[in-house]
Design an enzyme around this catalytic site. Structure first.
Site, PDB file in Angstrom:
ATOM      1  N   LYS A 181      60.592  13.001  39.283  1.00  0.00           N
ATOM      2  CA  LYS A 181      59.818  11.898  39.873  1.00  0.00           C
ATOM      3  C   LYS A 181      59.028  12.486  41.052  1.00  0.00           C
ATOM      4  O   LYS A 181      59.562  12.702  42.139  1.00  0.00           O
ATOM      5  CB  LYS A 181      60.784  10.813  40.368  1.00  0.00           C
ATOM      6  CG  LYS A 181      60.209   9.401  40.425  1.00  0.00           C
ATOM      7  CD  LYS A 181      59.005   9.227  41.314  1.00  0.00           C
ATOM      8  CE  LYS A 181      59.360   9.075  42.769  1.00  0.00           C
ATOM      9  NZ  LYS A 181      58.153   9.047  43.648  1.00  0.00           N
ATOM     10  N   GLU A 256      67.635  18.446  50.427  1.00  0.00           N
ATOM     11  CA  GLU A 256      66.807  19.285  51.314  1.00  0.00           C
ATOM     12  C   GLU A 256      66.001  18.323  52.168  1.00  0.00           C
ATOM     13  O   GLU A 256      65.048  17.706  51.681  1.00  0.00           O
ATOM     14  CB  GLU A 256      65.869  20.180  50.493  1.00  0.00           C
ATOM     15  CG  GLU A 256      66.586  21.133  49.542  1.00  0.00           C
ATOM     16  CD  GLU A 256      67.285  22.289  50.245  1.00  0.00           C
ATOM     17  OE1 GLU A 256      67.163  22.397  51.480  1.00  0.00           O
ATOM     18  OE2 GLU A 256      67.975  23.053  49.558  1.00  0.00           O
ATOM     19  N   CYS A 290      58.564  21.507  56.157  1.00  0.00           N
ATOM     20  CA  CYS A 290      59.926  21.183  56.607  1.00  0.00           C
ATOM     21  C   CYS A 290      60.453  22.237  57.565  1.00  0.00           C
ATOM     22  O   CYS A 290      61.218  21.927  58.470  1.00  0.00           O
ATOM     23  CB  CYS A 290      60.856  21.018  55.419  1.00  0.00           C
ATOM     24  SG  CYS A 290      60.874  22.439  54.334  1.00  0.00           S
ATOM     25  N   GLU A 388      61.217  14.404  63.939  1.00  0.00           N
ATOM     26  CA  GLU A 388      60.326  15.199  63.088  1.00  0.00           C
ATOM     27  C   GLU A 388      58.969  14.505  63.007  1.00  0.00           C
ATOM     28  O   GLU A 388      58.893  13.349  62.576  1.00  0.00           O
ATOM     29  CB  GLU A 388      60.924  15.336  61.684  1.00  0.00           C
ATOM     30  CG  GLU A 388      60.080  16.222  60.788  1.00  0.00           C
ATOM     31  CD  GLU A 388      60.614  16.320  59.369  1.00  0.00           C
ATOM     32  OE1 GLU A 388      60.995  15.274  58.803  1.00  0.00           O
ATOM     33  OE2 GLU A 388      60.631  17.435  58.823  1.00  0.00           O
TER      34      GLU A 388
END
Ligand code: NAD
Length: 497
Positions: A181, A256, A290, A388
């Protein structure tokens, strides 16, 4: 401003189920836009539970065939996938750059990495042995690995094609079949997978792609009882939600997640090299990375000079249309994300000292453009230090000694990567061991070795991918114990009646 339209741009993006391109069962679609004009260029099929059902059924049907192939046969197919990716490098890079806003030069690197992921896992699977344990002359035990079954792969919008390949390649190498997906903001490059897999001769149904919104298509995949394991890359909040949902079926998960990685620069570091690395590490891939080194911690004697030079470099970073080869930072992926990053810049102005960038460049009146921002004197409790941002924004703070550096490095909920700059060998190792992160680079930016474990600690994830770790994840290992001699068994029920 209009974006440079890549050749062969489709106006419809469909699912790929059982080897066929197909629309959603209920016919629904969603609009996809490019981040330069922010106008829709295509409609993508919006998958839901019925499409996921069909895709999982196709993956189950293909499992006996795909999993029965020998490792050399699977590796041959994977190498053909890599060839097919390489043949499309230009188109892939153009699609990726157009859809995500990544500079074209950096998108090319991502296409090459995707091909390399397939070649690498082809090598891993043919080289992999299984463990055996011998206990003297009495017992031999050996491990049999079998693919887990149907894998659910859910991926984010940053470097989408490369991150998809990072899951597709090991899942297929291990013998799993799967449903992918892709992220809804950036489905374009995934529309090339069907022809790539067809050309490579992957068993029809071994790979299925269902597009759609996370809460609908993604959630249906997470909830499906026949999906044995989930490999997810995305934000920490979504990761937490998926772990909770997957508990109902006790699925194996790999997570992750987000990061806020520190770069620790000691005063004895090679200043020029550290500066290049900091600028590249936080602003490449539009800062939508990331493992971005987004918290820059600098030892006091170097702090003023380093911060000043970092600010000068950030001001000179070439922000421009993603399709132009000279562009270093392109357009942020989506207006919603752009607004979120700008909001952090506003927050940062109140929390710290803005020393570079942070605004739309004058020559780019439209599109999701931002001159990379540098904030100095950022305190550890500031939101721009803790959260973040996932954009071209660096938070810089001073430290006085090694223990303060480690304390600051560890002062967030995240623990994905860390970067250390020093010429003191012993300190480099000490700090590398003390930093709470899954990965550390010393005197380097993020240079990957695909054999090594990739992943984070704390809120940055669960589990490791990469090399044998990925194969571990996509397989169940069974231990077979064989008695080689008489076994003494305590005798129950052997006494007098
Ligand atoms: P996101 O969590 O919003 O979405 C990721 C994927 O999850 C998308 O495909 C989305 O459709 C899907 N999703 C959303 N809700 C879902 C649900 N309820 N059930 C199932 N699927 C669902 O993340 P994003 O904004 O696309 O990506 C950015 C994030 O990804 C950042 O936090 C970044 O750090 C992280 N990331 C981590 C790594 C890593 O390796 N650690 C790599 C790249 C990106």
């Amino acid at each position: 401003m209009t974006a440079t339209i890549p050749p062969q741009l489709p106006d419809a993006i469909r699912h790929w189920i059982g080897g066929e391109n197909t629309d959603s069962a209920h016919g629904r679609t969603f609009e996809v836009s490019d981040p330069v004009s922010n106008t829709p260029y295509a409609r993508a099929a919006a998958g839901g539970p019925r499409d996921i059902d069909r895709a999982v059924a196709a993956a189950r049907a293909a499992f006996p065939t795909w999993s029965a192939l020998g490792s050399r046969e699977r590796a041959t197919v994977l190498n053909r996938v890599a060839d097919a990716i390489e043949r499309r490098e230009e188109q892939l890079a153009a699609f990726e750059s157009y859809d995500t806003g990544l500079p074209i030069t950096q998108a090319r690197g991502q296409a090459r990495r995707a091909a390399e992921n397939f070649r690498y896992f082809a090598d891993v699977i043919v080289a992999l042995g299984e463990e055996a344990y011998r206990a003297g002359r009495s017992q031999l035990s050996y491990v049999v690995r079998t693919p887990v079954g149907v894998a659910g792969l859910i991926t984010p919008w940053n470097t989408p094609f490369m991150l998809e390949s990072w899951k597709l390649a090991p899942a297929l190498a291990a013998g799993c079949t799967l449903v992918l997906k892709p992220a809804e903001w950036t489905p374009l490059s995934a529309s090339l997978w069907p022809e790539i897999f067809d050309e490579a001769g992957v068993t029809p149904g071994a790979v299925n792609i269902v597009h759609g919104i996370g809460e609908e298509a993604g959630q249906a995949l997470v909830d499906h009882p026949d999906v044995s394991l989930l490999s997810f890359t995305g934000s920490t909040d979504t990761g937490r939600h998926i772990v909770r949902s997957s508990a109902a079926h006790l699925k194996t998960v790999s997570m992750e997640l987000g990061g806020k990685s520190p770069v620790v620069v000691f005063a004895d570091a090679d200043l020029e090299a550290a500066l290049d690395s900091v600028v590249f590490g936080v602003f490449s891939l539009n800062g939508e990375r990331c493992t971005a080194g987004s918290r820059v911690l600098v030892e006091r004697p170097l702090y003023e000079e380093f911060t000043r030079r970092l600010a000068e470099r950030a001001e000179r970073v070439r922000v421009g249309p993603p399709s132009e080869p000279a562009t270093e930072v392109g357009a942020l992926v989506h207006p919603e994300h752009y607004a979120r990053v700008l909001n952090y810049v506003d927050i940062g102005r109140k929390e710290a000292r803005l020393v570079a960038g942070g605004a739309r460049p004058d020559h780019l009146p439209e599109g999701n453009y931002l001159q990379p921002a540098v904030f100095a004197d950022v305190s550890r409790d500031a939101r721009i230090f803790q959260e973040e941002i996932f954009g071209p924004v660096a938070a810089v703070a001073p430290f006085d000694d090694e223990s303060e550096a480690v304390g600051l490095a560890n002062a967030t909920q995240f623990g994905l990567a860390a970067y250390i700059w020093t010429n003191d060998l012993r300190r480099a190792h000490r700090v590398a061991h003390a930093v709470e992160s899954g990965m550390v680079w010393v005197n380097s930016h993020n240079v990957r070795d695909l054999r090594t474990p990739f992943g984070g600690v704390k809120a940055s994830g669960l589990g490791r991918e990469g090399g044998a770790h990925s194969i571990d994840f996509y397989t169940e290992s069974k231990i077979v114990h064989i008695a080689l001699s008489e076994v003494h068994t305590p005798r129950f029920g052997g006494g007098p009646a």
